[in-house]
Write a protein that holds these residues in place. Structure first.
Motif, PDB file in Angstrom:
ATOM      1  N   SER A   8      21.480  59.770  -0.160  1.00 37.97           N
ATOM      2  CA  SER A   8      22.564  60.260   0.719  1.00 37.97           C
ATOM      3  C   SER A   8      21.942  60.654   1.988  1.00 37.97           C
ATOM      4  CB  SER A   8      23.251  61.353  -0.039  1.00 37.97           C
ATOM      5  OG  SER A   8      23.302  62.618   0.452  1.00 37.97           O
ATOM      6  N   SER A   9      23.154  60.429   2.750  1.00 36.60           N
ATOM      7  CA  SER A   9      22.625  60.844   4.034  1.00 36.60           C
ATOM      8  C   SER A   9      23.081  62.236   4.323  1.00 36.60           C
ATOM      9  CB  SER A   9      23.065  59.850   5.111  1.00 36.60           C
ATOM     10  OG  SER A   9      24.472  59.850   5.184  1.00 36.60           O
ATOM     11  N   SER A  10      23.164  62.598   5.595  1.00 35.21           N
ATOM     12  CA  SER A  10      23.469  63.981   5.936  1.00 35.21           C
ATOM     13  C   SER A  10      24.894  64.332   5.610  1.00 35.21           C
ATOM     14  CB  SER A  10      23.219  64.203   7.423  1.00 35.21           C
ATOM     15  OG  SER A  10      24.056  63.380   8.171  1.00 35.21           O
ATOM     16  N   THR A  11      25.149  65.621   5.353  1.00 34.71           N
ATOM     17  CA  THR A  11      26.483  66.125   5.135  1.00 34.71           C
ATOM     18  C   THR A  11      26.839  67.069   6.244  1.00 34.71           C
ATOM     19  OG1 THR A  11      25.640  67.917   3.784  1.00 34.71           O
ATOM     20  CG2 THR A  11      26.285  65.916   2.631  1.00 34.71           C
ATOM     21  N   THR A  12      28.111  67.417   6.372  1.00 30.20           N
ATOM     22  CA  THR A  12      28.542  68.327   7.405  1.00 30.20           C
ATOM     23  C   THR A  12      27.885  69.679   7.233  1.00 30.20           C
ATOM     24  OG1 THR A  12      30.658  67.222   7.493  1.00 30.20           O
ATOM     25  CG2 THR A  12      30.557  69.425   8.434  1.00 30.20           C
ATOM     26  N   PRO A  13      27.285  70.229   8.291  1.00 28.83           N
ATOM     27  CA  PRO A  13      26.598  71.512   8.143  1.00 28.83           C
ATOM     28  C   PRO A  13      27.559  72.609   7.749  1.00 28.83           C
ATOM     29  CG  PRO A  13      26.038  70.435  10.230  1.00 28.83           C
ATOM     30  CD  PRO A  13      27.195  69.693   9.639  1.00 28.83           C
ATOM     31  N   PRO A  14      27.113  73.566   6.926  1.00 32.72           N
ATOM     32  CA  PRO A  14      27.968  74.687   6.560  1.00 32.72           C
ATOM     33  C   PRO A  14      28.158  75.601   7.753  1.00 32.72           C
ATOM     34  CG  PRO A  14      25.763  75.024   5.711  1.00 32.72           C
ATOM     35  CD  PRO A  14      25.798  73.625   6.279  1.00 32.72           C
ATOM     36  N   ALA A  15      29.119  76.485   7.646  1.00 29.15           N
ATOM     37  CA  ALA A  15      29.373  77.419   8.716  1.00 29.15           C
ATOM     38  C   ALA A  15      28.146  78.284   8.961  1.00 29.15           C
ATOM     39  CB  ALA A  15      30.559  78.310   8.364  1.00 29.15           C
ATOM     40  N   LYS A  16      27.968  78.738  10.192  1.00 31.62           N
ATOM     41  CA  LYS A  16      26.830  79.547  10.554  1.00 31.62           C
ATOM     42  C   LYS A  16      26.763  80.795   9.677  1.00 31.62           C
ATOM     43  CE  LYS A  16      24.602  81.735  14.505  1.00 31.62           C
ATOM     44  NZ  LYS A  16      24.697  82.033  15.942  1.00 31.62           N
ATOM     45  N   GLY A  17      25.579  81.055   9.182  1.00 28.66           N
ATOM     46  CA  GLY A  17      25.398  82.243   8.361  1.00 28.66           C
ATOM     47  C   GLY A  17      25.737  82.026   6.909  1.00 28.66           C
ATOM     48  N   ALA A  18      26.075  80.766   6.531  1.00 27.94           N
ATOM     49  CA  ALA A  18      26.510  80.521   5.160  1.00 27.94           C
ATOM     50  C   ALA A  18      25.357  80.217   4.223  1.00 27.94           C
ATOM     51  CB  ALA A  18      27.500  79.361   5.134  1.00 27.94           C
ATOM     52  N   SER A  50      47.283  65.221   1.972  1.00 24.68           N
ATOM     53  CA  SER A  50      48.016  66.027   0.998  1.00 24.68           C
ATOM     54  C   SER A  50      47.115  66.837   0.079  1.00 24.68           C
ATOM     55  CB  SER A  50      48.915  65.121   0.141  1.00 24.68           C
ATOM     56  OG  SER A  50      49.864  64.442   0.948  1.00 24.68           O
ATOM     57  N   ALA A  51      45.823  66.674   0.209  1.00 21.81           N
ATOM     58  CA  ALA A  51      44.904  67.421  -0.655  1.00 21.81           C
ATOM     59  C   ALA A  51      45.015  68.917  -0.379  1.00 21.81           C
ATOM     60  CB  ALA A  51      43.468  66.953  -0.430  1.00 21.81           C
ATOM     61  N   SER A  52      44.866  69.703  -1.432  1.00 21.25           N
ATOM     62  CA  SER A  52      45.028  71.154  -1.340  1.00 21.25           C
ATOM     63  C   SER A  52      43.684  71.860  -1.474  1.00 21.25           C
ATOM     64  CB  SER A  52      45.972  71.642  -2.442  1.00 21.25           C
ATOM     65  OG  SER A  52      45.898  73.040  -2.593  1.00 21.25           O
ATOM     66  N   MET A  53      43.327  72.617  -0.450  1.00 21.58           N
ATOM     67  CA  MET A  53      42.099  73.419  -0.532  1.00 21.58           C
ATOM     68  C   MET A  53      42.230  74.479  -1.620  1.00 21.58           C
ATOM     69  SD  MET A  53      39.805  72.322   1.653  1.00 21.58           S
ATOM     70  CE  MET A  53      38.741  73.563   2.424  1.00 21.58           C
ATOM     71  N   THR A  63      37.177  81.295  -4.108  1.00 23.71           N
ATOM     72  CA  THR A  63      38.290  81.514  -3.197  1.00 23.71           C
ATOM     73  C   THR A  63      38.308  80.443  -2.111  1.00 23.71           C
ATOM     74  OG1 THR A  63      36.972  82.911  -1.737  1.00 23.71           O
ATOM     75  CG2 THR A  63      38.117  84.001  -3.576  1.00 23.71           C
ATOM     76  N   LYS A  64      39.480  80.260  -1.486  1.00 19.98           N
ATOM     77  CA  LYS A  64      39.547  79.340  -0.352  1.00 19.98           C
ATOM     78  C   LYS A  64      38.573  79.719   0.751  1.00 19.98           C
ATOM     79  CE  LYS A  64      43.401  77.945   1.375  1.00 19.98           C
ATOM     80  NZ  LYS A  64      44.791  77.929   1.895  1.00 19.98           N
ATOM     81  N   PRO A  65      38.457  81.016   1.114  1.00 25.49           N
ATOM     82  CA  PRO A  65      37.479  81.368   2.146  1.00 25.49           C
ATOM     83  C   PRO A  65      36.061  80.904   1.815  1.00 25.49           C
ATOM     84  CG  PRO A  65      38.983  83.183   1.815  1.00 25.49           C
ATOM     85  CD  PRO A  65      39.300  82.185   0.738  1.00 25.49           C
ATOM     86  N   MET A  66      35.728  80.865   0.516  1.00 29.57           N
ATOM     87  CA  MET A  66      34.401  80.395   0.144  1.00 29.57           C
ATOM     88  C   MET A  66      34.218  78.924   0.509  1.00 29.57           C
ATOM     89  SD  MET A  66      31.443  81.018  -0.991  1.00 29.57           S
ATOM     90  CE  MET A  66      31.678  82.681  -1.613  1.00 29.57           C
ATOM     91  N   LEU A  67      35.273  78.110   0.356  1.00 30.95           N
ATOM     92  CA  LEU A  67      35.172  76.702   0.745  1.00 30.95           C
ATOM     93  C   LEU A  67      34.885  76.587   2.233  1.00 30.95           C
ATOM     94  CD1 LEU A  67      38.149  75.004  -1.174  1.00 30.95           C
ATOM     95  CD2 LEU A  67      35.805  75.402  -1.949  1.00 30.95           C
ATOM     96  N   GLY A  72      33.038  74.765   6.358  1.00 27.51           N
ATOM     97  CA  GLY A  72      33.591  74.949   7.679  1.00 27.51           C
ATOM     98  C   GLY A  72      35.070  74.693   7.817  1.00 27.51           C
ATOM     99  N   SER A  73      35.574  73.651   7.166  1.00 29.16           N
ATOM    100  CA  SER A  73      36.981  73.267   7.298  1.00 29.16           C
ATOM    101  C   SER A  73      37.315  72.235   6.231  1.00 29.16           C
ATOM    102  CB  SER A  73      37.243  72.670   8.682  1.00 29.16           C
ATOM    103  OG  SER A  73      36.532  71.447   8.839  1.00 29.16           O
TER     104      SER A  73
END
Length: 215
Positions: A8-18, A50-53, A63-67, A72-73
């Motif tokens: 694999s290649s790169s994945t989206t970076p996590p939020a800063k401080g995560a 239509s996917a649900s976080m 929790t959703k905030p953990m995702l 990041g989003s």
């Protein structure tokens, strides 16, 4: 390949401080694997639109905030799923097409490779071939880039197959490429609706089907 789920290649970076430890004593890398697995299934079943976080978080037990902390989003999580599966599919197909094996054996080798990558995460195919992605978006462009790579491999393989029968017609090759890509998508869709069938079962089934088609 232009297909969507009938059901694999790169994945989206996590939020800063995560960065750091995961939740509830689970290592971060393991938690990310759990989230990606749940997200792959959710995006594959329902498409990005239509996917649900909340559903993804519920499957993992976070929790959703953990995702959002991890990815990041919703778009970031989708991209992470895409970048997790697409390079693996490309590599597996390239390896199946490599070597000096007869071109007539390539279709079965490629199908076996695809099933092998998707074993345990069949919805990943429909993350790559998600028709709910809006044209002009970064997500659509990213998915299209990976699909184009797979399409180019399909074009090369079908042209080689025809060439082995003395057929150099580029329109024949293009038509066969569309038949092939549609067939692969249809077989993955069928496999998804038959969860009792393993990747090995599907490889054996396709060997029988290809033999029957060749007559």
């Amino acid at each position: 390949m232009n297909t969507a789920r009938a059901s694999s290649s790169s994945t989206t970076p996590p939020a800063k401080g995560a960065r750091g430890a995961g939740t509830k004593g689970i290592p971060r890398a393991r938690r990310e694997e759990q989230i990606l697995a749940a997200a792959m299934d959710e995006f594959g079943r329902h498409g990005h639109a239509s996917a649900s976080m909340a559903a993804i978080a519920g499957r993992v037990g976070v929790t959703k905030p953990m995702l959002y902390t991890y990815f990041g989003s919703k778009d970031g999580l989708y991209l992470a799923c895409l970048e997790h599966v697409a390079p693996r599919l490309v590599t597996a197909i390239e390896e199946a097409m490599a070597g000096e094996q007869p071109a007539a054996e390539t279709p079965h080798r490629v199908l076996s490779a695809v099933f092998g990558v998707l074993e345990g995460q069949r919805g990943a195919w429909f993350v790559l071939y998600d028709r709910t992605l809006r044209p002009g978006t970064d997500l659509h462009a990213a998915a299209h880039r990976h699909r184009r790579t797979i399409d180019d491999l399909a074009a090369s393989g079908t042209a080689d197959l025809l060439r082995g029968h003395g057929n150099e017609d580029p329109l024949d090759a293009d038509a066969l490429k569309h038949v092939w890509t549609g067939t692969v998508g249809a077989l993955v869709g069928w496999w998804t609706s038959h969860p009792d069938q393993s990747a090995q079962d599907m490889a054996a089934r396709c060997a029988r089907l290809l033999t029957a088609i060749r007559g």
